[in-house]
Scaffold this active site. Structure first.
Site, mmCIF file in Angstrom:
data_model
loop_
_atom_site.group_PDB
_atom_site.id
_atom_site.type_symbol
_atom_site.label_atom_id
_atom_site.label_comp_id
_atom_site.label_asym_id
_atom_site.label_seq_id
_atom_site.Cartn_x
_atom_site.Cartn_y
_atom_site.Cartn_z
ATOM 1 C CD GLU A 128 -2.955 -0.895 0.293
ATOM 2 O OE1 GLU A 128 -2.170 -0.944 -1.181
ATOM 3 O OE2 GLU A 128 -4.260 -1.044 0.852
ATOM 4 C CB THR A 181 -5.302 5.549 -2.844
ATOM 5 O OG1 THR A 181 -6.067 5.270 -3.891
ATOM 6 C CG2 THR A 181 -5.474 6.005 -1.509
HETATM 7 N N1 HSE Z 1 -8.720 5.104 3.402
HETATM 8 C C1 HSE Z 1 -7.979 4.821 1.808
HETATM 9 C C2 HSE Z 1 -7.994 6.319 1.595
HETATM 10 C C3 HSE Z 1 -8.643 3.755 1.203
HETATM 11 O O1 HSE Z 1 -9.684 6.517 1.457
HETATM 12 O O2 HSE Z 1 -7.545 7.087 1.399
HETATM 13 C C4 HSE Z 1 -7.747 3.284 0.362
HETATM 14 O O3 HSE Z 1 -8.583 2.554 -0.582
#
Ligand code: HSE
Length: 306
Positions: A128, A181
């Site tokens: 990630e 993201t």
């Molecule tokens: N919590 C993360 C975001 C998840 O919202 O940026 C990304 O899938």
């Protein structure tokens, strides 16, 4: 055992009120991977089908997660990874998480489980970090633990598995645009007004309570996001209309899946989830946006051997 084929599920992170802490696993969509234990040490990505992603180990989230795992062992083996990428990157349903979590879970199986699931979360978080710049755990935790999970704390890492009501279904519509993201995080404000924080943590508590008591109305009332959704929803085509029509069609609640552009709704029962899917489709058919759509029970098991 020298080779396994696995299914690693897509996941819905945040679940409206729980930015970076809440997530749940899906049943009907995920990546398939083959992991092979070989004599030659190191990690090699030997094949990727479905998406154009880097084969170089250091540039691939599964490769990086696997390397993080192997750095903590003195394994005499190496590993080859094949990925059938069924989750599109940038779709908001945990594409990078599925590959990262799948790789470390499978290697752990092939080595007869030297690590606990919480350790696997730590390794998968490195994938990630590569994908988004931030090692968030709210997608990899539900992929690895299954069901609903809460990241109670990042330092130290503390993951809590949350009870999943029997009739809980998710509908997810993925409009065919890509939102990275990292971009969706860069637009967020770093400070939260106290009045919004009060509403948000009220909802997190309400959602957890609703899940344990199988109180579907309470779950629905708690699926509100006062902090992230108002900022990110402008990136998503017809978000307000999809949400409005989903709620009208009977969804308990509706919000952005992860960092978007997918939109999710939670529903009581499959019939309701299918009705909500029809309502979502109608909106995008009218607006002329291409999409795919998934209706799924919450996946209580997480990653599984095929
Ligand atoms: N919590 C993360 C975001 C998840 O919202 O940026 C990304 O899938």
């Amino acid at each position: 055992m020298n080779e396994i084929k696995i299914f690693s599920p897509a996941t819905i992170a945040n679940v409206s009120c729980g930015f970076d802490v809440l997530g749940l696993a899906l049943d009907t969509v995920g990546d398939e991977m083959i992991i092979r234990k070989v004599k030659q040490k190191g990690v090699r990505i030997t094949k990727i089908i479905g998406q154009d992603l880097p084969l170089e180990t250091h540039k691939n989230v599964a490769g990086v997660a696997a390397l993080a795992f192997l750095a903590k062992t003195d394994s005499e083996f190496g590993f080859e990874i094949e990925i059938d990428k069924q989750i599109k990157p940038g779709s908001g349903i945990g594409s990078s998480a599925a590959s990262s979590a799948g790789a470390v879970w499978a290697i752990n199986e092939l080595l007869e489980k030297p690590f606990k699931t919480i350790d696997l979360v730590r390794f998968a978080m490195e994938g990630e970090r590569l994908a988004t710049g931030v090692a968030h755990a709210d997608n990899v935790a539900p992929a690895l633990f299954g069901g609903f999970t809460l990241v109670r704390s990042y330092e130290p890492l503390d993951i809590v598995s949350i009870h999943t009501p029997r009739e809980l279904f998710a509908t997810v519509i993925h409009p065919h645009i890509e939102i990275k993201t990292s971009d969706a995080r860069n637009i967020l404000k770093t400070k939260v007004p106290l009045k919004d924080a009060i509403k948000q943590w009220g909802n997190v508590g309400g959602l957890i309570s609703g899940l344990y008591t199988e109180d579907y109305d309470l779950i629905g009332r708690s699926l509100e996001d006062y902090i992230i959704e108002p900022i990110r929803s402008i990136l998503i085509p017809a978000f307000d209309a999809v949400k409005k029509q989903s709620l009208k069609a009977g969804a308990l609640g509706c919000g952005i899946s992860g960092s978007g552009p997918s939109i999710f709704a939670l529903c009581k029962g499959e019939e309701s989830a299918l009705n909500v899917a029809e309502a979502m489709k109608l909106v995008y058919n009218k607006v002329g946006v291409d999409y795919d759509i998934h209706v799924s029970k919450v996946n209580k098991k997480g990653i599984k051997i095929l």
